[in-house]
Design a protein around this motif. Structure first.
Motif, PDB file in Angstrom:
ATOM      1  N   GLY A  58       0.808  -1.216   0.000  1.00 37.29           N
ATOM      2  CA  GLY A  58       0.000   0.000   0.000  1.00 37.29           C
ATOM      3  C   GLY A  58       0.840   1.263   0.000  1.00 37.29           C
ATOM      4  N   ALA A  59       1.957   1.237   0.706  1.00 36.94           N
ATOM      5  CA  ALA A  59       2.829   2.412   0.753  1.00 36.94           C
ATOM      6  C   ALA A  59       3.501   2.634  -0.604  1.00 36.94           C
ATOM      7  N   GLN A  60       3.944   1.555  -1.214  1.00 37.98           N
ATOM      8  CA  GLN A  60       4.568   1.676  -2.541  1.00 37.98           C
ATOM      9  C   GLN A  60       3.555   2.179  -3.553  1.00 37.98           C
ATOM     10  N   GLN A  61       2.336   1.671  -3.494  1.00 38.09           N
ATOM     11  CA  GLN A  61       1.308   2.121  -4.426  1.00 38.09           C
ATOM     12  C   GLN A  61       0.972   3.593  -4.189  1.00 38.09           C
ATOM     13  N   LEU A  67       3.675  10.029  -7.512  1.00 35.02           N
ATOM     14  CA  LEU A  67       4.559  10.340  -8.644  1.00 35.02           C
ATOM     15  C   LEU A  67       3.763  10.490  -9.943  1.00 35.02           C
ATOM     16  N   THR A  68       2.716   9.713 -10.096  1.00 33.99           N
ATOM     17  CA  THR A  68       1.845   9.857 -11.265  1.00 33.99           C
ATOM     18  C   THR A  68       1.165  11.218 -11.251  1.00 33.99           C
ATOM     19  N   ALA A  69       0.717  11.645 -10.072  1.00 36.46           N
ATOM     20  CA  ALA A  69       0.078  12.957  -9.955  1.00 36.46           C
ATOM     21  C   ALA A  69       1.069  14.075 -10.263  1.00 36.46           C
ATOM     22  N   VAL A  70       2.295  13.948  -9.811  1.00 35.18           N
ATOM     23  CA  VAL A  70       3.327  14.951 -10.094  1.00 35.18           C
ATOM     24  C   VAL A  70       3.612  15.011 -11.598  1.00 35.18           C
ATOM     25  N   ALA A  71       3.701  13.854 -12.243  1.00 37.43           N
ATOM     26  CA  ALA A  71       3.932  13.822 -13.684  1.00 37.43           C
ATOM     27  C   ALA A  71       2.751  14.428 -14.447  1.00 37.43           C
TER      28      ALA A  71
END
Length: 94
Positions: A58-61, A67-71
């Motif tokens: 869960g933490a990795q996800q 990171l997806t949101a930042v991209a």
């Protein structure tokens, strides 16, 4: 404020700027598609199962979703930069 090299290059290359704007728009749409649902599901999993969910990925996800949101935001900013350059080209055409 003086424009940077990227801004000047985009001003000089209108077609490339339009293509880049289109690519940034598509990338933003692809990255942000269903992001809210995935973040909500991840948060619900962590809230329901606590530490076990974090250790089980869960933490990795959550980090991957961040990171997806930042991209996605970076793609949106690229789109807005190109939009600004193209609007300025149209408004101040000589």
């Amino acid at each position: 404020m003086t424009p940077n090299r990227a801004h000047l290059w985009l001003q000089a290359h209108g077609l490339a700027c339009f293509v880049l704007m289109t690519l940034c728009f598509l990338l933003f749409g692809w990255l942000s598609l269903d992001l809210v649902r995935q973040v909500s599901a991840n948060a619900s999993l962590i809230a329901a199962h606590g530490w076990d969910a974090l250790l089980d990925g869960g933490a990795q996800q959550a980090l991957e979703l961040l990171l997806t949101a930042v991209a996605a935001v970076a793609a949106w900013l690229g789109f807005k930069l190109c939009e600004m350059v193209l609007v300025q080209r149209l408004a101040y055409r000589r």
